[in-house]
Design an enzyme around this catalytic site. Structure first.
Site, short mmCIF file in Angstrom:
data_model
loop_
_atom_site.label_atom_id
_atom_site.label_comp_id
_atom_site.label_asym_id
_atom_site.label_seq_id
_atom_site.Cartn_x
_atom_site.Cartn_y
_atom_site.Cartn_z
N ASN A 8 38.04 47.70 49.91
CA ASN A 8 38.49 46.69 48.96
C ASN A 8 39.48 47.37 48.01
OD1 ASN A 8 38.81 44.78 46.97
ND2 ASN A 8 36.69 44.85 46.23
N TRP A 9 40.75 47.08 48.20
CA TRP A 9 41.78 47.72 47.38
C TRP A 9 41.83 47.17 45.96
CZ3 TRP A 9 46.95 48.75 50.56
CH2 TRP A 9 46.66 49.66 51.58
N LYS A 10 41.13 46.04 45.72
CA LYS A 10 41.17 45.37 44.40
C LYS A 10 42.64 45.13 44.02
CE LYS A 10 36.69 47.33 43.49
NZ LYS A 10 35.67 47.76 42.54
N HIS A 92 32.60 38.73 44.44
CA HIS A 92 32.55 40.11 43.92
C HIS A 92 32.16 40.05 42.44
CE1 HIS A 92 33.73 44.12 42.72
NE2 HIS A 92 33.75 44.44 43.99
N GLU A 94 33.21 41.57 39.99
CA GLU A 94 34.35 41.55 39.07
C GLU A 94 34.88 40.13 38.89
OE1 GLU A 94 36.67 44.59 41.01
OE2 GLU A 94 35.22 46.10 40.36
N GLU A 162 26.05 45.13 46.11
CA GLU A 162 26.80 45.99 45.19
C GLU A 162 26.16 45.95 43.81
OE1 GLU A 162 31.14 46.67 46.70
OE2 GLU A 162 31.09 45.05 45.25
N GLY A 168 32.42 51.74 40.61
CA GLY A 168 33.43 52.51 39.89
C GLY A 168 32.87 53.48 38.85
N SER A 207 30.44 53.11 44.46
CA SER A 207 30.64 54.56 44.42
C SER A 207 30.36 55.26 45.76
CB SER A 207 29.80 55.18 43.30
OG SER A 207 30.22 54.68 42.04
N GLY A 228 35.41 50.69 47.31
CA GLY A 228 36.52 50.42 46.39
C GLY A 228 37.46 51.61 46.31
O1 LIG Z 1 33.41 47.15 44.06
C1 LIG Z 1 33.40 47.91 45.01
C2 LIG Z 1 33.86 47.46 46.33
O2 LIG Z 1 33.97 46.08 46.39
C3 LIG Z 1 32.96 49.31 44.88
O3 LIG Z 1 33.92 49.99 44.14
P1 LIG Z 1 33.85 51.59 44.07
O4 LIG Z 1 33.68 52.07 45.49
O5 LIG Z 1 35.15 52.00 43.46
O6 LIG Z 1 32.66 51.94 43.24
#
Ligand SMILES: O=C(CO)COP(=O)(O)O
Length: 245
Positions: A8-10, A92, A94, A162, A168, A207, A228
């Site tokens: 997931n590149w966000k 998600h 976020e 998640e 993150g 993470s 992520g």
């Molecule tokens: O939100 C995430 C994937 O959708 C996880 O993010 P990280 O791998 O950066 O912790």
């Protein structure tokens, strides 16, 4: 079950970032797991072109529940299907926190994704506070039950656990904590979909790095990862893919 590794590149990536997909093709070759990269909307079509002929599928990070209409700024599942996306991440944390996206909205979007012939990756997970209060399983089960639409099958639905506090932050639940939640999700899926619930892949996200992936993939009912930060560089992401193989 073949493992599924999703990047997931966000909100990261300009056209130059597509070189990472090119590099990933070279690093993973005939990988023994399924690989998906979800760049921002702007890069989905170009990413599909770049990944063509490789085992890498391309997905998006959200969509609208309707096929078309007066929804300024939104993109439908049908539009994503037309440009070659095959997966859509939904719910998600976020988005749940920034846009107050409720479970029913996530379920509506997932139904649209299924209607367009795509695979939904439905995210669930508790906050730090909810875990500290001993409510992690309850919260995850409630999100799961209300976020999965009646159109769900084992072939069009993937779940991603998640924990919000692990995203993150570099913090990862213990393997026992991951196993506890994943087995609870499996039970909920079996209750909901019968035997087909066994065929739904349950990903862990939060993470995940090349260095901790192997241990996480050894946990029962962990069928892959939603990654992520570590998916942005092909070399690191390839390390996770290798750990799954
Ligand atoms: O939100 C995430 C994937 O959708 C996880 O993010 P990280 O791998 O950066 O912790």
């Amino acid at each position: 079950m073949k493992k599924l590794i999703v990047g997931n590149w966000k909100m990261n990536g300009l056209a130059s970032s597509l070189a990472e997909i090119e590099a990933l093709k070279g690093l993973t070759g005939e990988a023994a797991c399924d690989i998906v990269v979800c760049p921002p909307f702007t890069l989905v079509e170009k990413a599909v072109e770049r990944a063509r002929g490789s085992g890498i599928a391309i997905g998006a990070q959200d969509c609208h529940a309707q096929t078309s209409g007066a929804y300024t700024g939104d993109v439908s599942a049908e539009m994503l299907a037309e440009i070659g996306a095959r997966f859509v991440i939904l719910g998600h944390s976020e988005r749940r926190s920034a846009y107050k996206e409720m479970d029913a909205v996530v379920a509506g979007k997932a139904a649209a994704v299924h209607g367009a012939g795509l695979v939904s990756i439905i995210c669930v997970g508790e906050t730090r506070e909810e875990r500290d209060e001993g409510r992690a399983i309850k919260v995850v089960r409630a999100q799961l039950e209300a976020s999965i639409p009646n159109t769900a099958t084992s072939s069009n639905t993937t779940i991603a656990y998640e924990p919000v506090w692990a995203i993150g932050t570099g913090l990862v639940p213990t393997l026992e904590q991951i196993e506890e939640i994943h087995s609870s999700i499996r039970q909920a899926l079996e209750k909901r979909l019968g035997e087909n619930g066994q065929g739904v892949r349950i990903l862990y996200g939060g993470s995940v790095k090349a260095s901790n992936a192997k241990a996480i993939f050894g946990v029962s009912n962990v069928d892959g990862a939603l990654v992520g930060g570590a998916s942005l560089k092909a070399s690191e992401f390839a390390g996770i893919i290798t750990a799954a193989a």
